[in-house]
Motif scaffolding. Structure first.
Motif, short mmCIF file in Angstrom:
data_model
loop_
_atom_site.label_atom_id
_atom_site.label_comp_id
_atom_site.label_asym_id
_atom_site.label_seq_id
_atom_site.Cartn_x
_atom_site.Cartn_y
_atom_site.Cartn_z
N ALA A 128 -25.00 29.31 18.13
CA ALA A 128 -26.21 29.00 18.90
C ALA A 128 -25.94 29.13 20.39
CB ALA A 128 -26.69 27.59 18.56
N ALA A 129 -24.76 28.67 20.84
CA ALA A 129 -24.40 28.81 22.25
C ALA A 129 -24.30 30.28 22.65
CB ALA A 129 -23.08 28.09 22.52
N LEU A 130 -23.75 31.10 21.76
CA LEU A 130 -23.66 32.53 22.03
C LEU A 130 -25.05 33.15 22.13
CD1 LEU A 130 -22.01 35.11 22.38
CD2 LEU A 130 -21.91 35.30 19.87
N ARG A 131 -25.96 32.73 21.25
CA ARG A 131 -27.35 33.22 21.31
C ARG A 131 -27.98 32.90 22.65
NH1 ARG A 131 -30.13 30.18 16.76
NH2 ARG A 131 -31.98 31.00 17.81
N VAL A 132 -27.79 31.68 23.12
CA VAL A 132 -28.36 31.27 24.40
C VAL A 132 -27.80 32.12 25.53
CG1 VAL A 132 -28.47 29.39 26.08
CG2 VAL A 132 -28.85 28.91 23.66
N ALA A 133 -26.48 32.34 25.52
CA ALA A 133 -25.85 33.13 26.57
C ALA A 133 -26.36 34.57 26.55
CB ALA A 133 -24.33 33.10 26.39
N MET A 134 -26.48 35.17 25.36
CA MET A 134 -26.97 36.55 25.26
C MET A 134 -28.42 36.65 25.73
SD MET A 134 -25.29 37.80 21.66
CE MET A 134 -26.16 39.39 21.73
N ALA A 135 -29.25 35.69 25.34
CA ALA A 135 -30.66 35.73 25.73
C ALA A 135 -30.80 35.59 27.25
CB ALA A 135 -31.44 34.62 25.02
N LEU A 136 -30.02 34.70 27.84
CA LEU A 136 -30.10 34.52 29.29
C LEU A 136 -29.60 35.76 30.02
CD1 LEU A 136 -28.90 30.81 29.66
CD2 LEU A 136 -31.20 31.72 30.02
N ALA A 137 -28.51 36.36 29.51
CA ALA A 137 -28.00 37.58 30.14
C ALA A 137 -29.02 38.71 30.03
CB ALA A 137 -26.69 38.00 29.48
N GLY A 138 -29.65 38.85 28.87
CA GLY A 138 -30.68 39.88 28.70
C GLY A 138 -31.86 39.66 29.61
N ALA A 139 -32.29 38.40 29.74
CA ALA A 139 -33.41 38.09 30.63
C ALA A 139 -33.07 38.41 32.08
CB ALA A 139 -33.81 36.62 30.48
N ALA A 140 -31.82 38.11 32.48
CA ALA A 140 -31.41 38.39 33.85
C ALA A 140 -31.45 39.88 34.14
CB ALA A 140 -30.00 37.84 34.09
N ILE A 141 -31.04 40.70 33.18
CA ILE A 141 -31.07 42.15 33.38
C ILE A 141 -32.51 42.67 33.45
CG2 ILE A 141 -30.47 44.37 32.33
CD1 ILE A 141 -27.97 43.03 31.20
N VAL A 142 -33.36 42.16 32.54
CA VAL A 142 -34.76 42.60 32.51
C VAL A 142 -35.47 42.22 33.80
CG1 VAL A 142 -36.99 42.22 31.38
CG2 VAL A 142 -34.94 42.58 30.00
N LEU A 143 -35.17 41.04 34.34
CA LEU A 143 -35.89 40.53 35.50
C LEU A 143 -35.23 40.88 36.83
CD1 LEU A 143 -36.74 36.96 34.13
CD2 LEU A 143 -38.33 38.85 34.47
N GLN A 144 -34.04 41.50 36.82
CA GLN A 144 -33.34 41.81 38.06
C GLN A 144 -34.14 42.79 38.92
OE1 GLN A 144 -30.35 40.52 39.22
NE2 GLN A 144 -30.93 41.60 41.10
N PRO A 145 -34.52 42.40 40.14
CA PRO A 145 -35.27 43.33 41.02
C PRO A 145 -34.39 44.50 41.43
CG PRO A 145 -35.44 41.05 41.76
CD PRO A 145 -34.35 41.09 40.74
N GLU A 146 -35.01 45.63 41.69
CA GLU A 146 -34.26 46.82 42.09
C GLU A 146 -33.55 46.62 43.42
OE1 GLU A 146 -36.74 50.21 42.12
OE2 GLU A 146 -37.17 50.16 39.97
#
Length: 325
Positions: free
Chosen positions: A159-177
Protein backbone atom coordinates in the motif's frame (compact mmCIF):
# COMPACT_ATOMS: atom_id res chain seq x y z
CA UNK A 1 -1.97 -51.58 13.19
CA UNK A 2 -0.61 -52.19 9.71
CA UNK A 3 -2.39 -50.40 6.86
CA UNK A 4 -0.86 -52.56 4.16
CA UNK A 5 -3.51 -53.83 1.76
CA UNK A 6 -6.11 -51.27 2.81
CA UNK A 7 -7.57 -48.80 0.33
CA UNK A 8 -7.21 -45.09 0.81
CA UNK A 9 -10.27 -42.83 0.86
CA UNK A 10 -9.61 -41.69 -2.70
CA UNK A 11 -9.24 -45.29 -3.93
CA UNK A 12 -12.48 -46.33 -2.19
CA UNK A 13 -14.29 -43.41 -3.85
CA UNK A 14 -12.93 -44.39 -7.29
CA UNK A 15 -14.07 -48.00 -6.75
CA UNK A 16 -17.52 -46.86 -5.68
CA UNK A 17 -17.86 -44.66 -8.73
CA UNK A 18 -16.65 -47.48 -11.02
CA UNK A 19 -19.58 -49.62 -9.85
CA UNK A 20 -22.14 -46.93 -10.72
CA UNK A 21 -24.07 -47.11 -14.00
CA UNK A 22 -22.54 -45.09 -16.85
CA UNK A 23 -25.62 -42.86 -16.96
CA UNK A 24 -25.13 -41.92 -13.29
CA UNK A 25 -21.44 -41.16 -13.88
CA UNK A 26 -22.36 -38.90 -16.80
CA UNK A 27 -24.85 -37.08 -14.57
CA UNK A 28 -22.26 -36.58 -11.83
CA UNK A 29 -19.72 -35.26 -14.32
CA UNK A 30 -22.27 -32.90 -15.83
CA UNK A 31 -23.32 -31.64 -12.40
CA UNK A 32 -19.73 -30.97 -11.38
CA UNK A 33 -19.07 -29.10 -14.63
CA UNK A 34 -22.23 -27.06 -14.13
CA UNK A 35 -21.21 -26.14 -10.57
CA UNK A 36 -17.74 -25.12 -11.76
CA UNK A 37 -19.24 -23.03 -14.56
CA UNK A 38 -21.69 -21.38 -12.18
CA UNK A 39 -18.89 -20.54 -9.73
CA UNK A 40 -16.80 -19.04 -12.53
CA UNK A 41 -19.79 -16.96 -13.67
CA UNK A 42 -20.30 -15.68 -10.12
CA UNK A 43 -16.68 -14.49 -10.09
CA UNK A 44 -16.81 -13.01 -13.60
CA UNK A 45 -20.09 -11.08 -13.57
CA UNK A 46 -18.98 -8.43 -11.03
CA UNK A 47 -15.83 -7.78 -13.09
CA UNK A 48 -17.85 -7.46 -16.31
CA UNK A 49 -20.24 -5.10 -14.54
CA UNK A 50 -17.35 -2.85 -13.49
CA UNK A 51 -15.95 -2.90 -17.04
CA UNK A 52 -19.33 -1.72 -18.34
CA UNK A 53 -19.29 1.15 -15.88
CA UNK A 54 -15.69 2.02 -16.81
CA UNK A 55 -16.55 2.10 -20.51
CA UNK A 56 -19.62 4.28 -19.88
CA UNK A 57 -17.59 6.80 -17.92
CA UNK A 58 -14.55 6.53 -20.18
CA UNK A 59 -16.38 7.68 -23.30
CA UNK A 60 -18.96 9.92 -21.58
CA UNK A 61 -16.91 13.03 -22.35
CA UNK A 62 -18.09 12.93 -25.96
CA UNK A 63 -21.88 13.09 -25.32
CA UNK A 64 -21.36 15.75 -22.64
CA UNK A 65 -19.42 17.91 -25.08
CA UNK A 66 -22.09 17.30 -27.68
CA UNK A 67 -24.79 18.42 -25.25
CA UNK A 68 -22.78 21.53 -24.36
CA UNK A 69 -22.56 22.42 -28.04
CA UNK A 70 -26.38 22.38 -28.01
CA UNK A 71 -26.44 24.82 -25.07
CA UNK A 72 -26.76 22.38 -22.15
CA UNK A 73 -23.97 22.80 -19.57
CA UNK A 74 -22.63 19.51 -18.15
CA UNK A 75 -23.91 20.38 -14.66
CA UNK A 76 -27.47 20.89 -15.93
CA UNK A 77 -27.10 17.75 -18.05
CA UNK A 78 -25.90 15.74 -15.05
CA UNK A 79 -28.78 17.00 -12.90
CA UNK A 80 -31.32 16.21 -15.62
CA UNK A 81 -29.92 12.73 -16.32
CA UNK A 82 -29.86 11.67 -12.69
CA UNK A 83 -33.21 13.25 -11.91
CA UNK A 84 -34.71 11.06 -14.63
CA UNK A 85 -32.94 8.06 -13.09
CA UNK A 86 -34.38 8.93 -9.66
CA UNK A 87 -37.87 8.98 -11.17
CA UNK A 88 -37.24 5.58 -12.75
CA UNK A 89 -36.01 4.10 -9.46
CA UNK A 90 -38.98 5.59 -7.61
CA UNK A 91 -41.47 4.05 -10.02
CA UNK A 92 -39.75 0.66 -9.99
CA UNK A 93 -38.82 0.50 -6.29
CA UNK A 94 -40.90 2.99 -4.29
CA UNK A 95 -39.76 1.34 -1.05
CA UNK A 96 -36.24 2.63 -1.76
CA UNK A 97 -37.10 6.02 -0.23
CA UNK A 98 -38.13 4.43 3.06
CA UNK A 99 -34.97 2.31 3.04
CA UNK A 100 -32.80 5.36 2.32
CA UNK A 101 -34.23 7.40 5.18
CA UNK A 102 -33.92 4.39 7.49
CA UNK A 103 -30.14 4.31 6.91
CA UNK A 104 -28.67 7.81 7.48
CA UNK A 105 -25.17 6.54 6.64
CA UNK A 106 -26.26 6.23 3.00
CA UNK A 107 -26.34 10.02 2.77
CA UNK A 108 -22.56 9.86 2.75
CA UNK A 109 -22.99 7.82 -0.43
CA UNK A 110 -25.38 10.51 -1.73
CA UNK A 111 -22.71 13.18 -1.27
CA UNK A 112 -19.85 11.03 -2.62
CA UNK A 113 -21.69 9.85 -5.73
CA UNK A 114 -23.05 13.31 -6.44
CA UNK A 115 -19.67 15.02 -6.12
CA UNK A 116 -18.06 12.35 -8.30
CA UNK A 117 -20.53 12.83 -11.13
CA UNK A 118 -20.66 16.63 -11.02
CA UNK A 119 -16.88 17.13 -10.94
CA UNK A 120 -15.92 14.45 -13.44
CA UNK A 121 -18.57 15.33 -16.03
CA UNK A 122 -17.70 19.00 -15.82
CA UNK A 123 -13.95 18.36 -15.98
CA UNK A 124 -13.94 16.15 -19.09
CA UNK A 125 -16.14 18.68 -20.87
CA UNK A 126 -13.84 21.68 -20.35
CA UNK A 127 -10.36 20.14 -20.03
CA UNK A 128 -7.88 17.79 -21.66
CA UNK A 129 -9.59 14.44 -21.27
CA UNK A 130 -6.38 12.42 -20.84
CA UNK A 131 -5.01 14.67 -18.06
CA UNK A 132 -8.36 14.83 -16.28
CA UNK A 133 -8.83 11.06 -16.31
CA UNK A 134 -5.29 10.42 -15.04
CA UNK A 135 -5.80 12.84 -12.15
CA UNK A 136 -9.20 11.31 -11.47
CA UNK A 137 -7.45 7.94 -11.21
CA UNK A 138 -5.38 9.02 -8.28
CA UNK A 139 -8.37 7.24 -6.72
CA UNK A 140 -6.23 4.28 -5.47
CA UNK A 141 -4.18 6.77 -3.42
CA UNK A 142 -7.32 7.94 -1.66
CA UNK A 143 -8.67 4.39 -1.47
CA UNK A 144 -5.70 3.30 0.69
CA UNK A 145 -6.49 6.00 3.24
CA UNK A 146 -10.27 5.64 3.13
CA UNK A 147 -10.21 1.84 3.29
CA UNK A 148 -8.04 2.10 6.40
CA UNK A 149 -10.37 4.61 8.04
CA UNK A 150 -13.73 3.14 7.03
CA UNK A 151 -13.08 -0.56 6.45
CA UNK A 152 -10.21 -1.17 8.84
CA UNK A 153 -8.02 -2.57 6.05
CA UNK A 154 -4.40 -3.01 7.07
CA UNK A 155 -1.74 -0.66 5.69
CA UNK A 156 0.92 -2.85 4.07
CA UNK A 157 4.26 -2.17 2.38
CA UNK A 158 2.50 -2.71 -0.94
CA UNK A 159 0.00 0.00 0.00
CA UNK A 160 2.88 2.37 0.79
CA UNK A 161 4.41 1.60 -2.60
CA UNK A 162 1.08 2.34 -4.28
CA UNK A 163 0.91 5.72 -2.56
CA UNK A 164 4.47 6.57 -3.60
CA UNK A 165 3.86 5.56 -7.23
CA UNK A 166 0.59 7.51 -7.43
CA UNK A 167 2.19 10.63 -5.98
CA UNK A 168 5.18 10.35 -8.33
CA UNK A 169 2.85 9.92 -11.32
CA UNK A 170 0.75 12.90 -10.27
CA UNK A 171 3.88 15.03 -9.89
CA UNK A 172 4.98 14.18 -13.44
CA UNK A 173 1.51 14.81 -14.90
CA UNK A 174 1.17 18.15 -13.10
CA UNK A 175 4.78 19.39 -13.55
CA UNK A 176 4.66 22.74 -15.42
CA UNK A 177 6.89 23.06 -18.46
CA UNK A 178 8.63 26.11 -17.03
CA UNK A 179 9.15 24.55 -13.60
CA UNK A 180 7.34 25.15 -10.33
CA UNK A 181 5.28 23.11 -7.92
CA UNK A 182 3.37 20.19 -9.47
CA UNK A 183 -0.11 21.28 -8.44
CA UNK A 184 -3.40 21.42 -10.36
CA UNK A 185 -3.45 24.69 -12.29
CA UNK A 186 -6.72 24.66 -14.20
CA UNK A 187 -10.32 24.22 -13.02
CA UNK A 188 -10.52 20.93 -14.96
CA UNK A 189 -7.46 19.54 -13.12
CA UNK A 190 -8.82 20.48 -9.71
CA UNK A 191 -12.17 18.95 -10.61
CA UNK A 192 -10.40 15.76 -11.67
CA UNK A 193 -8.58 15.44 -8.33
CA UNK A 194 -11.73 16.12 -6.28
CA UNK A 195 -13.69 13.67 -8.42
CA UNK A 196 -11.11 10.94 -7.83
CA UNK A 197 -11.31 11.37 -4.07
CA UNK A 198 -15.10 11.31 -4.17
CA UNK A 199 -15.10 8.21 -6.36
CA UNK A 200 -12.79 6.39 -3.91
CA UNK A 201 -15.17 7.29 -1.08
CA UNK A 202 -18.10 6.14 -3.21
CA UNK A 203 -16.55 2.70 -3.80
CA UNK A 204 -15.44 2.23 -0.20
CA UNK A 205 -18.93 3.14 1.04
CA UNK A 206 -20.53 0.70 -1.39
CA UNK A 207 -18.32 -2.03 0.05
CA UNK A 208 -18.93 -0.96 3.65
CA UNK A 209 -22.70 -0.75 3.21
CA UNK A 210 -23.10 -3.82 0.99
CA UNK A 211 -25.62 -5.20 3.48
CA UNK A 212 -28.02 -2.33 2.75
CA UNK A 213 -30.83 -2.99 0.23
CA UNK A 214 -29.66 -2.59 -3.37
CA UNK A 215 -32.58 -0.30 -4.18
CA UNK A 216 -31.60 2.06 -1.35
CA UNK A 217 -27.97 2.18 -2.50
CA UNK A 218 -29.03 2.79 -6.10
CA UNK A 219 -31.37 5.59 -5.07
CA UNK A 220 -28.61 7.15 -2.96
CA UNK A 221 -26.22 7.23 -5.92
CA UNK A 222 -28.75 8.62 -8.41
CA UNK A 223 -30.17 11.12 -5.94
CA UNK A 224 -26.67 12.36 -5.22
CA UNK A 225 -25.98 12.77 -8.93
CA UNK A 226 -29.07 14.95 -9.26
CA UNK A 227 -28.81 16.95 -6.02
CA UNK A 228 -25.13 17.95 -6.07
CA UNK A 229 -25.15 18.95 -9.74
CA UNK A 230 -28.44 20.84 -9.35
CA UNK A 231 -27.28 22.73 -6.26
CA UNK A 232 -23.94 23.61 -7.83
CA UNK A 233 -25.50 24.67 -11.14
CA UNK A 234 -28.17 26.71 -9.38
CA UNK A 235 -25.61 28.52 -7.22
CA UNK A 236 -23.42 29.35 -10.22
CA UNK A 237 -26.43 30.50 -12.24
CA UNK A 238 -27.50 32.86 -9.43
CA UNK A 239 -24.02 34.40 -9.50
CA UNK A 240 -24.21 34.80 -13.27
CA UNK A 241 -21.29 32.47 -14.02
CA UNK A 242 -23.43 29.71 -15.56
CA UNK A 243 -26.10 30.05 -18.22
CA UNK A 244 -29.57 28.79 -17.46
CA UNK A 245 -30.78 25.62 -19.23
CA UNK A 246 -31.84 26.18 -22.87
CA UNK A 247 -35.38 25.79 -24.10
CA UNK A 248 -36.33 22.15 -24.79
CA UNK A 249 -35.30 20.96 -28.25
CA UNK A 250 -35.62 17.48 -29.75
CA UNK A 251 -31.88 17.16 -30.41
CA UNK A 252 -30.56 17.61 -26.89
CA UNK A 253 -33.60 15.98 -25.28
CA UNK A 254 -32.98 12.76 -27.22
CA UNK A 255 -29.25 12.93 -26.45
CA UNK A 256 -29.91 13.46 -22.76
CA UNK A 257 -32.38 10.57 -22.70
CA UNK A 258 -29.85 8.21 -24.31
CA UNK A 259 -27.16 9.29 -21.87
CA UNK A 260 -29.59 8.76 -19.00
CA UNK A 261 -30.10 5.13 -20.01
CA UNK A 262 -26.35 4.61 -20.37
CA UNK A 263 -25.61 6.09 -16.95
CA UNK A 264 -28.47 4.15 -15.38
CA UNK A 265 -27.00 0.89 -16.66
CA UNK A 266 -23.45 1.94 -15.76
CA UNK A 267 -24.23 2.97 -12.20
CA UNK A 268 -26.31 -0.13 -11.51
CA UNK A 269 -23.38 -2.15 -12.83
CA UNK A 270 -21.00 -0.28 -10.50
CA UNK A 271 -23.25 -0.95 -7.53
CA UNK A 272 -23.47 -4.64 -8.43
CA UNK A 273 -19.74 -5.10 -8.96
CA UNK A 274 -18.36 -2.93 -6.15
CA UNK A 275 -20.65 -4.53 -3.58
CA UNK A 276 -19.35 -8.03 -4.47
CA UNK A 277 -15.64 -7.34 -4.82
CA UNK A 278 -13.02 -6.00 -2.39
CA UNK A 279 -12.36 -2.29 -2.70
CA UNK A 280 -8.83 -2.90 -3.95
CA UNK A 281 -10.02 -5.26 -6.71
CA UNK A 282 -12.65 -2.73 -7.76
CA UNK A 283 -9.91 -0.11 -8.12
CA UNK A 284 -7.90 -2.41 -10.39
CA UNK A 285 -10.79 -3.22 -12.73
CA UNK A 286 -12.04 0.34 -12.91
CA UNK A 287 -8.64 1.60 -14.09
CA UNK A 288 -9.65 0.32 -17.54
CA UNK A 289 -11.56 3.61 -17.80
CA UNK A 290 -8.17 5.26 -18.37
CA UNK A 291 -7.74 3.15 -21.50
CA UNK A 292 -11.26 3.79 -22.79
CA UNK A 293 -11.01 7.54 -22.18
CA UNK A 294 -7.45 8.04 -23.43
CA UNK A 295 -7.85 6.09 -26.66
CA UNK A 296 -11.17 7.73 -27.54
CA UNK A 297 -9.92 11.22 -26.65
CA UNK A 298 -6.69 10.94 -28.63
CA UNK A 299 -8.49 9.51 -31.66
CA UNK A 300 -11.12 12.26 -31.59
CA UNK A 301 -8.74 15.13 -30.81
CA UNK A 302 -9.93 15.83 -27.25
CA UNK A 303 -6.60 15.06 -25.58
CA UNK A 304 -2.85 14.83 -26.13
CA UNK A 305 -0.55 12.03 -25.01
CA UNK A 306 3.00 13.35 -24.48
CA UNK A 307 5.96 11.23 -23.28
CA UNK A 308 5.84 12.87 -19.82
CA UNK A 309 2.10 12.30 -19.59
CA UNK A 310 2.57 8.68 -20.62
CA UNK A 311 5.24 8.16 -17.93
CA UNK A 312 3.13 9.76 -15.23
CA UNK A 313 0.11 7.83 -16.39
CA UNK A 314 2.06 4.56 -16.28
CA UNK A 315 2.96 5.20 -12.63
CA UNK A 316 -0.65 6.05 -11.73
CA UNK A 317 -1.99 2.98 -13.54
CA UNK A 318 0.76 0.87 -11.97
CA UNK A 319 -0.34 2.05 -8.53
CA UNK A 320 -3.86 0.95 -9.37
CA UNK A 321 -2.69 -2.46 -10.53
CA UNK A 322 -0.81 -2.97 -7.26
CA UNK A 323 -4.20 -2.81 -5.53
CA UNK A 324 -4.53 -6.54 -6.12
CA UNK A 325 -1.82 -7.18 -3.53
Amino acid sequence: MSTRGKLTHGERQQCAESRRPPQMLDSITTARASCAGAAEMVRTLPVLALLLNAFTWGVSWWPFRWLQQHGLHPLWATALIYLAAVVAITLARPQAWRQLFAAPVLWVLVAAAGTTNATFNWAVTIGDVVRVVLLFYLMPLWAVLLARALLGERLTPWAALRVAMALAGAAIVLQPEGGGWPLPRTPAEWLGVVGGFSFALNNVMLRREAHQPESARALAMFLGGALVALLLAGALALHGTLARPPAPEPAWLVGAAALTLAFLAGNLALQYGAARLPANVTAVVMVSEVLFASVSAVLLGAGQLTPALALGGALIVGASLLSRR
